[in-house]
Design a protein around this motif. Structure first.
Motif, short mmCIF file in Angstrom:
data_model
loop_
_atom_site.label_atom_id
_atom_site.label_comp_id
_atom_site.label_asym_id
_atom_site.label_seq_id
_atom_site.Cartn_x
_atom_site.Cartn_y
_atom_site.Cartn_z
N PRO A 221 0.89 -1.04 0.04
CA PRO A 221 -0.13 0.09 -0.10
C PRO A 221 0.68 1.35 -0.07
O PRO A 221 0.53 2.37 -0.67
N ARG A 222 1.91 1.16 0.86
CA ARG A 222 2.67 2.55 0.79
C ARG A 222 3.99 2.33 0.14
O ARG A 222 5.03 3.19 0.34
N VAL A 223 4.22 1.33 -0.86
CA VAL A 223 5.43 1.49 -1.74
C VAL A 223 5.14 1.28 -3.01
O VAL A 223 5.05 0.36 -3.62
N PRO A 224 4.77 2.44 -3.82
CA PRO A 224 4.56 2.45 -5.26
C PRO A 224 5.78 2.39 -5.93
O PRO A 224 7.03 2.84 -5.55
N VAL A 225 5.86 1.76 -7.24
CA VAL A 225 6.79 1.88 -8.15
C VAL A 225 6.37 1.99 -9.46
O VAL A 225 5.39 1.59 -9.78
N THR A 226 7.20 2.92 -10.22
CA THR A 226 6.57 3.35 -11.53
C THR A 226 7.85 2.78 -12.59
O THR A 226 8.93 2.83 -12.36
N LEU A 227 7.12 1.96 -13.65
CA LEU A 227 8.40 1.43 -14.64
C LEU A 227 7.98 2.32 -15.81
O LEU A 227 6.83 2.60 -16.31
N LEU A 228 9.19 2.63 -16.41
CA LEU A 228 9.07 3.55 -17.56
C LEU A 228 9.99 2.69 -18.69
O LEU A 228 10.95 1.99 -18.43
N PHE A 229 9.48 2.31 -19.73
CA PHE A 229 10.07 1.78 -20.91
C PHE A 229 9.96 2.59 -22.10
O PHE A 229 8.95 3.18 -22.56
N TRP A 230 11.15 2.96 -22.70
CA TRP A 230 11.34 3.41 -23.98
C TRP A 230 11.74 2.51 -25.21
O TRP A 230 12.63 1.63 -24.62
N ASP A 231 11.05 1.88 -26.03
CA ASP A 231 11.61 0.92 -27.08
C ASP A 231 12.61 1.40 -28.03
O ASP A 231 12.67 2.56 -27.91
N GLU A 232 13.21 0.52 -28.50
CA GLU A 232 14.48 0.88 -29.50
C GLU A 232 14.13 1.91 -30.40
O GLU A 232 12.94 1.57 -31.13
N ASP A 233 15.04 2.49 -30.89
CA ASP A 233 14.69 3.47 -31.91
C ASP A 233 15.85 3.55 -32.92
O ASP A 233 16.79 4.30 -32.55
N PRO A 234 15.84 2.47 -33.82
CA PRO A 234 17.11 2.38 -34.41
C PRO A 234 17.54 3.65 -35.42
O PRO A 234 18.74 3.80 -35.88
N VAL A 235 16.51 4.41 -35.71
CA VAL A 235 16.81 5.61 -36.44
C VAL A 235 17.74 6.54 -35.81
O VAL A 235 18.71 7.32 -36.12
N ASP A 236 17.43 6.94 -34.60
CA ASP A 236 18.25 7.67 -33.75
C ASP A 236 19.36 6.99 -33.08
O ASP A 236 20.11 7.70 -32.14
N GLY A 237 19.30 5.65 -33.03
CA GLY A 237 20.54 4.98 -32.56
C GLY A 237 20.35 4.74 -30.90
O GLY A 237 20.98 4.62 -30.21
N PHE A 238 18.98 4.66 -30.60
CA PHE A 238 18.73 4.44 -29.09
C PHE A 238 18.38 3.05 -28.65
O PHE A 238 17.53 2.58 -29.51
N ALA A 239 18.87 2.43 -27.85
CA ALA A 239 18.38 1.17 -27.36
C ALA A 239 17.32 1.04 -26.56
O ALA A 239 16.78 2.06 -25.92
N ALA A 240 16.72 -0.16 -26.49
CA ALA A 240 15.43 -0.03 -25.55
C ALA A 240 16.00 0.01 -24.18
O ALA A 240 16.94 -0.31 -23.71
N THR A 241 14.92 0.82 -23.37
CA THR A 241 15.42 1.27 -22.04
C THR A 241 14.38 0.90 -20.95
O THR A 241 13.31 1.30 -21.29
N VAL A 242 14.71 0.55 -19.82
CA VAL A 242 13.64 0.48 -18.83
C VAL A 242 14.39 1.37 -17.50
O VAL A 242 15.51 1.25 -17.26
N LYS A 243 13.68 2.19 -16.86
CA LYS A 243 13.85 2.71 -15.64
C LYS A 243 12.92 2.72 -14.74
O LYS A 243 11.63 2.83 -14.87
N LEU A 244 13.00 2.27 -13.32
CA LEU A 244 12.40 2.16 -12.46
C LEU A 244 12.40 3.43 -11.51
O LEU A 244 13.48 3.83 -11.17
N LEU A 245 11.39 3.73 -11.03
CA LEU A 245 11.14 5.00 -10.09
C LEU A 245 10.55 4.66 -8.93
O LEU A 245 9.75 3.98 -8.76
N PHE A 246 11.09 5.33 -7.66
CA PHE A 246 10.50 5.16 -6.52
C PHE A 246 10.10 6.40 -5.83
O PHE A 246 10.72 7.52 -6.03
N ASP A 247 8.72 6.32 -4.98
CA ASP A 247 8.55 7.47 -4.15
C ASP A 247 9.66 7.76 -3.17
O ASP A 247 10.51 6.84 -2.74
#
Length: 278
Positions: A221-247
């Motif tokens: 209840p008092r421990v939320p977690v946010t998951l952010l996902f950016w998919d691969e973008d071969p045009v701009d050369g960015f790999a797929a990325t995941v980032k976890l954020l915590f309150d």
């Protein structure tokens, strides 16, 4: 007198490295006998009287825990139980959420855990649906009880590396959680959404973030977690990325090791949920 690996190798074993015990060298076999409690009788070239004499000495050192490989999960569970022993169940709903219940005549705390519930008694923690918890999950829950936090989440999000004393664990977070998740769901954002929803996640894509997929989870209840996902973008050369954020309040509710475990467990549950769907 205790028998070390060197003692066994030097004074007891034949030192022929014949491999008849199933190990490549006598020294390797000695190491398994001392640390893993492998039977000394596994060496077929020892006199039974020698084996019997050594077993008496080995038995005594096994009982004392001398040189044996420790069961780290059991050690951690015992430590976590002791750490939380002073916490009164009646105080927990106000501190970490949940509600007090009667569990087969025993006072207990029923605490939401992802999409299910756990039942916390003085002597054990179980899942309300009868499914088993791992020992590491129990360690994590006991630590949540013992940490002493009681503040509600503020909605101010931070990356793991922004919290104090996380330097030694930042690489672990990336290697064990964020990189594997990014690789698993690369080019599969729809599968990530399905897995997240099945785990009770609330989609927050575009709500103050630029991620291709974003979900808010409530392990407790008092421990939320946010998951952010950016998919691969071969045009701009960015790999797929995941980032976890915590309150920002997470370190009041969990120690650093437990935050890492929480993150690893989230990864496992997302992968398991996704596999069940497919």
């Amino acid at each position: 007198m205790a028998l070390s690996v060197v003692d066994l190798y030097r004074d007891v074993l034949p030192k022929t490295n014949c491999g008849d015990c199933g190990y490549p060298t006598c020294l390797a076999f000695a190491g398994m006998v001392v640390s893993e409690q492998l039977s000394l009788a596994g060496c077929p070239h020892l006199d039974p009287a020698v084996v019997e004499r050594c077993n008496q000495e080995l038995g005594a050192q096994y009982a004392a825990g001398k040189w044996t490989k420790r069961d780290l999960a059991e050690d951690a569970l015992q430590w976590a139980r002791e750490r939380s022993a002073s916490m009164a169940l009646s105080d927990l709903p106000q501190r970490i959420g949940g509600r007090l219940v009667d569990a087969d005549g025993v006072p207990a705390l029923e605490l939401p855990y992802y999409t299910g519930r756990v039942i916390i008694r003085d002597d054990d923690i179980t899942r309300a649906d009868g499914e088993s918890l791992t020992r590491w999950e129990k360690v994590f829950i006991y630590n949540h009880m013992a940490q002493g936090g009681q503040r509600m989440p503020t909605g101010k999000w931070k990356g793991f590396e922004e919290f104090p004393n996380t330097v030694s664990k930042v690489k672990t977070m990336a290697k064990q959680v964020e990189v594997p998740l990014a690789a698993r769901f690369q080019h599969r954002p729809a599968e990530l959404k399905t897995a997240a929803i099945r785990l009770g996640g609330e989609e927050v894509t575009g709500q103050g973030n630029t991620a291709d997929v974003a979900f808010l989870f409530h392990p407790f209840p008092r421990v939320p977690v946010t998951l952010l996902f950016w998919d691969e973008d071969p045009v701009d050369g960015f790999a797929a990325t995941v980032k976890l954020l915590f309150d920002e309040t997470v370190i009041e509710h969990l120690d650093i090791e437990s935050i890492v475990f929480l993150s690893e467990r989230l990864r496992q549950l997302l992968e398991d949920t996704d596999e069940k769907e497919t």
